[in-house]
Motif scaffolding. Structure first.
Motif, short mmCIF file in Angstrom:
data_model
loop_
_atom_site.label_atom_id
_atom_site.label_comp_id
_atom_site.label_asym_id
_atom_site.label_seq_id
_atom_site.Cartn_x
_atom_site.Cartn_y
_atom_site.Cartn_z
N ILE A 23 37.37 34.94 32.24
CA ILE A 23 36.82 35.90 33.19
C ILE A 23 37.91 36.73 33.85
CG2 ILE A 23 36.79 34.24 35.11
CD1 ILE A 23 34.39 37.23 34.43
N SER A 24 39.12 36.18 33.96
CA SER A 24 40.20 36.95 34.59
C SER A 24 40.53 38.20 33.78
CB SER A 24 41.45 36.09 34.76
OG SER A 24 42.05 35.79 33.51
N ARG A 25 40.44 38.10 32.45
CA ARG A 25 40.72 39.25 31.60
C ARG A 25 39.63 40.32 31.79
NH1 ARG A 25 40.26 36.99 27.17
NH2 ARG A 25 38.57 38.07 26.11
N ALA A 52 29.74 33.24 33.76
CA ALA A 52 29.34 32.65 35.04
C ALA A 52 28.27 31.57 34.83
CB ALA A 52 28.82 33.73 35.98
N VAL A 53 27.27 31.87 34.01
CA VAL A 53 26.20 30.90 33.75
C VAL A 53 26.77 29.65 33.09
CG1 VAL A 53 24.10 30.49 32.43
CG2 VAL A 53 24.40 32.65 33.65
N VAL A 67 33.90 35.94 38.95
CA VAL A 67 35.15 35.31 39.42
C VAL A 67 34.86 34.42 40.61
CG1 VAL A 67 37.39 35.75 40.49
CG2 VAL A 67 36.67 37.11 38.52
N GLN A 68 34.02 34.88 41.52
CA GLN A 68 33.67 34.08 42.70
C GLN A 68 33.03 32.76 42.29
OE1 GLN A 68 34.62 35.10 45.63
NE2 GLN A 68 33.73 33.50 46.92
N ILE A 69 32.15 32.81 41.32
CA ILE A 69 31.50 31.58 40.85
C ILE A 69 32.52 30.65 40.19
CG2 ILE A 69 29.86 30.71 39.11
CD1 ILE A 69 28.09 33.14 39.80
N HIS A 70 33.47 31.23 39.48
CA HIS A 70 34.52 30.42 38.84
C HIS A 70 35.49 29.82 39.86
CE1 HIS A 70 33.20 32.34 35.09
NE2 HIS A 70 33.95 31.47 34.44
N GLY A 71 35.53 30.39 41.06
CA GLY A 71 36.44 29.87 42.08
C GLY A 71 37.89 30.02 41.69
N GLY A 72 38.70 29.03 42.02
CA GLY A 72 40.13 29.08 41.74
C GLY A 72 40.43 29.26 40.27
N TYR A 73 39.62 28.68 39.40
CA TYR A 73 39.85 28.80 37.97
C TYR A 73 39.71 30.26 37.52
CZ TYR A 73 39.27 28.21 32.93
OH TYR A 73 39.41 28.31 31.57
N GLY A 74 38.82 30.99 38.15
CA GLY A 74 38.65 32.40 37.80
C GLY A 74 39.84 33.26 38.14
#
Length: 386
Positions: free
Chosen positions: A352-354, A264-265, A338-345
């Motif tokens: 992060i999806s894993r 996330a960072v 995931v929220q910070i990554h947005g659609g990419y997450g």
């Protein structure tokens, strides 16, 4: 009060981080996508002496203690949760019953190759109708001349079907005591034993590179020298090995939360919106602050439980608390990441999806969050009544 790690553990942690960054992290996504158990990595973990961290030195282990084990878990789990989960199952519930209750010959035959990393092992407890209710298992072991015959089925068993699996220790009902209480024994069943079968790898939400299967036992004969420990107290023996397992799963949750925080960072420092890196927005900063605070709180709960174990002090309550809190923190931090990554997450190619997919099982395996709360409340109430 000194919270620093011993220099030897710091050096070990750095060595494992370097190994994980080179040998695990770059390949983790591919293993997950293919559902591949990475045998070569476990061989290398054995070469590093890490497959027997909690086992006695006389049988080829490191006997490094729980604090060192947690430190290593932080680095392996930060790279990949499937590898860490397999290493955890092997190191704790699969190996410790043999170390604690096995005969000298059993340790020579089975524990030594497990400690060396030549082989891995599994423990068979959970059944289609028994899991949290461990005493509800229906797999039976019938006494016959020269040994025992096992009949029943286990499910959700990790490490049982890999190319390097030595066998599985199975908990089975052996009889009924004079007061009508069930009796249990544990039996080591080598891979390939007649009557011992296993299903195809189960398709899971996460931990895709972890081998997980259903096992069946049909007139499966094992000789007397495959009984591990007492033939009527196998359940209590298993519960003795469960507290280290809870601490290790807590460490697994801690490692996932740390990985999710780092991702996330990093992403917040790369992604731009409205002409600025999203990490400059207070909404994102506050999320990161909350995530980091919870990770740090989980870290010290896990390490305290591990320290108590190393000091041979009572730690059942602290182990349950650490497992409960770290597993739930892992889920919260992974979701926030995931929220910070947005659609990419939400895309499977994002790391992060894993981790997000791997997080939920931490609230279920090695005792659900509900069971941990039962354990904690019972112990707290008992302490208050003293």
């Amino acid at each position: 009060m000194d919270f620093s790690l011993d220099p030897e553990i710091v050096a070990l942690k750095k060595m494992v981080r370097d190994f994980a960054d080179k040998e695990i992290a770059p390949h983790a996504a591919g293993w997950s996508e293919r559902g591949e158990f990475p045998v070569a990595v476990f061989r290398k973990l054995g070469d590093l002496g890490l497959m027997g961290m909690l086992l006695p030195e006389e049988w080829g282990g490191m006997d490094a203690g729980m604090v060192a084990y947690v430190a290593v878990m932080e680095e392996i789990g930060r790279a990949d949760q499937s590898v860490a989960a397999a290493w955890n199952a092997h190191s704790t519930i699969a190996s410790l019953p043999l170390a604690l209750f096995g005969t000298e010959q059993q340790k020579e035959n089975w524990l030594r190759p497990l400690a060396a990393g030549e082989k891995i092992a599994a423990f068979g407890l959970t059944e289609p109708d028994a899991g949290s209710d461990a005493a509800g298992i229906s797999t039976r072991a019938k006494r016959v001349d020269g040994g025992w015959v096992l009949d029943g089925a286990k499910i959700f068993i990790s490490n049982a079907g890999t190319p390097m699996t030595l066998g599985v220790t199975v908990l089975a009902q052996t009889g009924v005591g004079p007061e009508g209480r069930k009796q249990f024994g544990a039996f080591f069943v080598p891979t390939g034993t007649p009557g011992y079968g296993m299903g195809a790898p189960l398709r899971k939400l996460g931990w895709h590179a972890l081998d997980t299967r259903e096992l069946t036992f049909t007139d499966c004969f094992v000789s007397d020298d495959h009984l591990v420990g007492d033939p009527v107290n196998g359940l209590s023996q298993f519960l003795t090995a469960l507290d280290p397992g809870r601490v290790s799963v807590a460490a697994l949750g801690l490692s996932l939360a740390q990985a999710a925080l780092e991702l996330a960072v990093r992403y917040a420092g790369q992604r731009k919106q409205f002409g600025k890196h999203i990490g400059s927005f207070q909404a994102i900063q506050h999320k990161i602050a909350d995530m980091a605070t919870e990770v740090e709180a989980a870290r010290w709960m896990v390490y305290r439980a591990a320290w108590l174990a190393d000091q041979k002090l009572p730690n059942r309550k602290e182990a349950a608390m650490a497992k409960l809190y770290a597993s739930e923190v892992a889920n919260r931090v992974a979701s926030a990441s995931v929220q910070i990554h947005g659609g990419y997450g939400w895309m499977l190619e994002s790391p992060i999806s894993r981790f997000y997919s791997d997080a939920k099982i931490l609230e279920i395996g090695e005792g659900t969050s509900e069971i941990q709360r039962n354990v904690i409340s019972r112990l707290v109430i008992a302490e208050a009544g003293r």
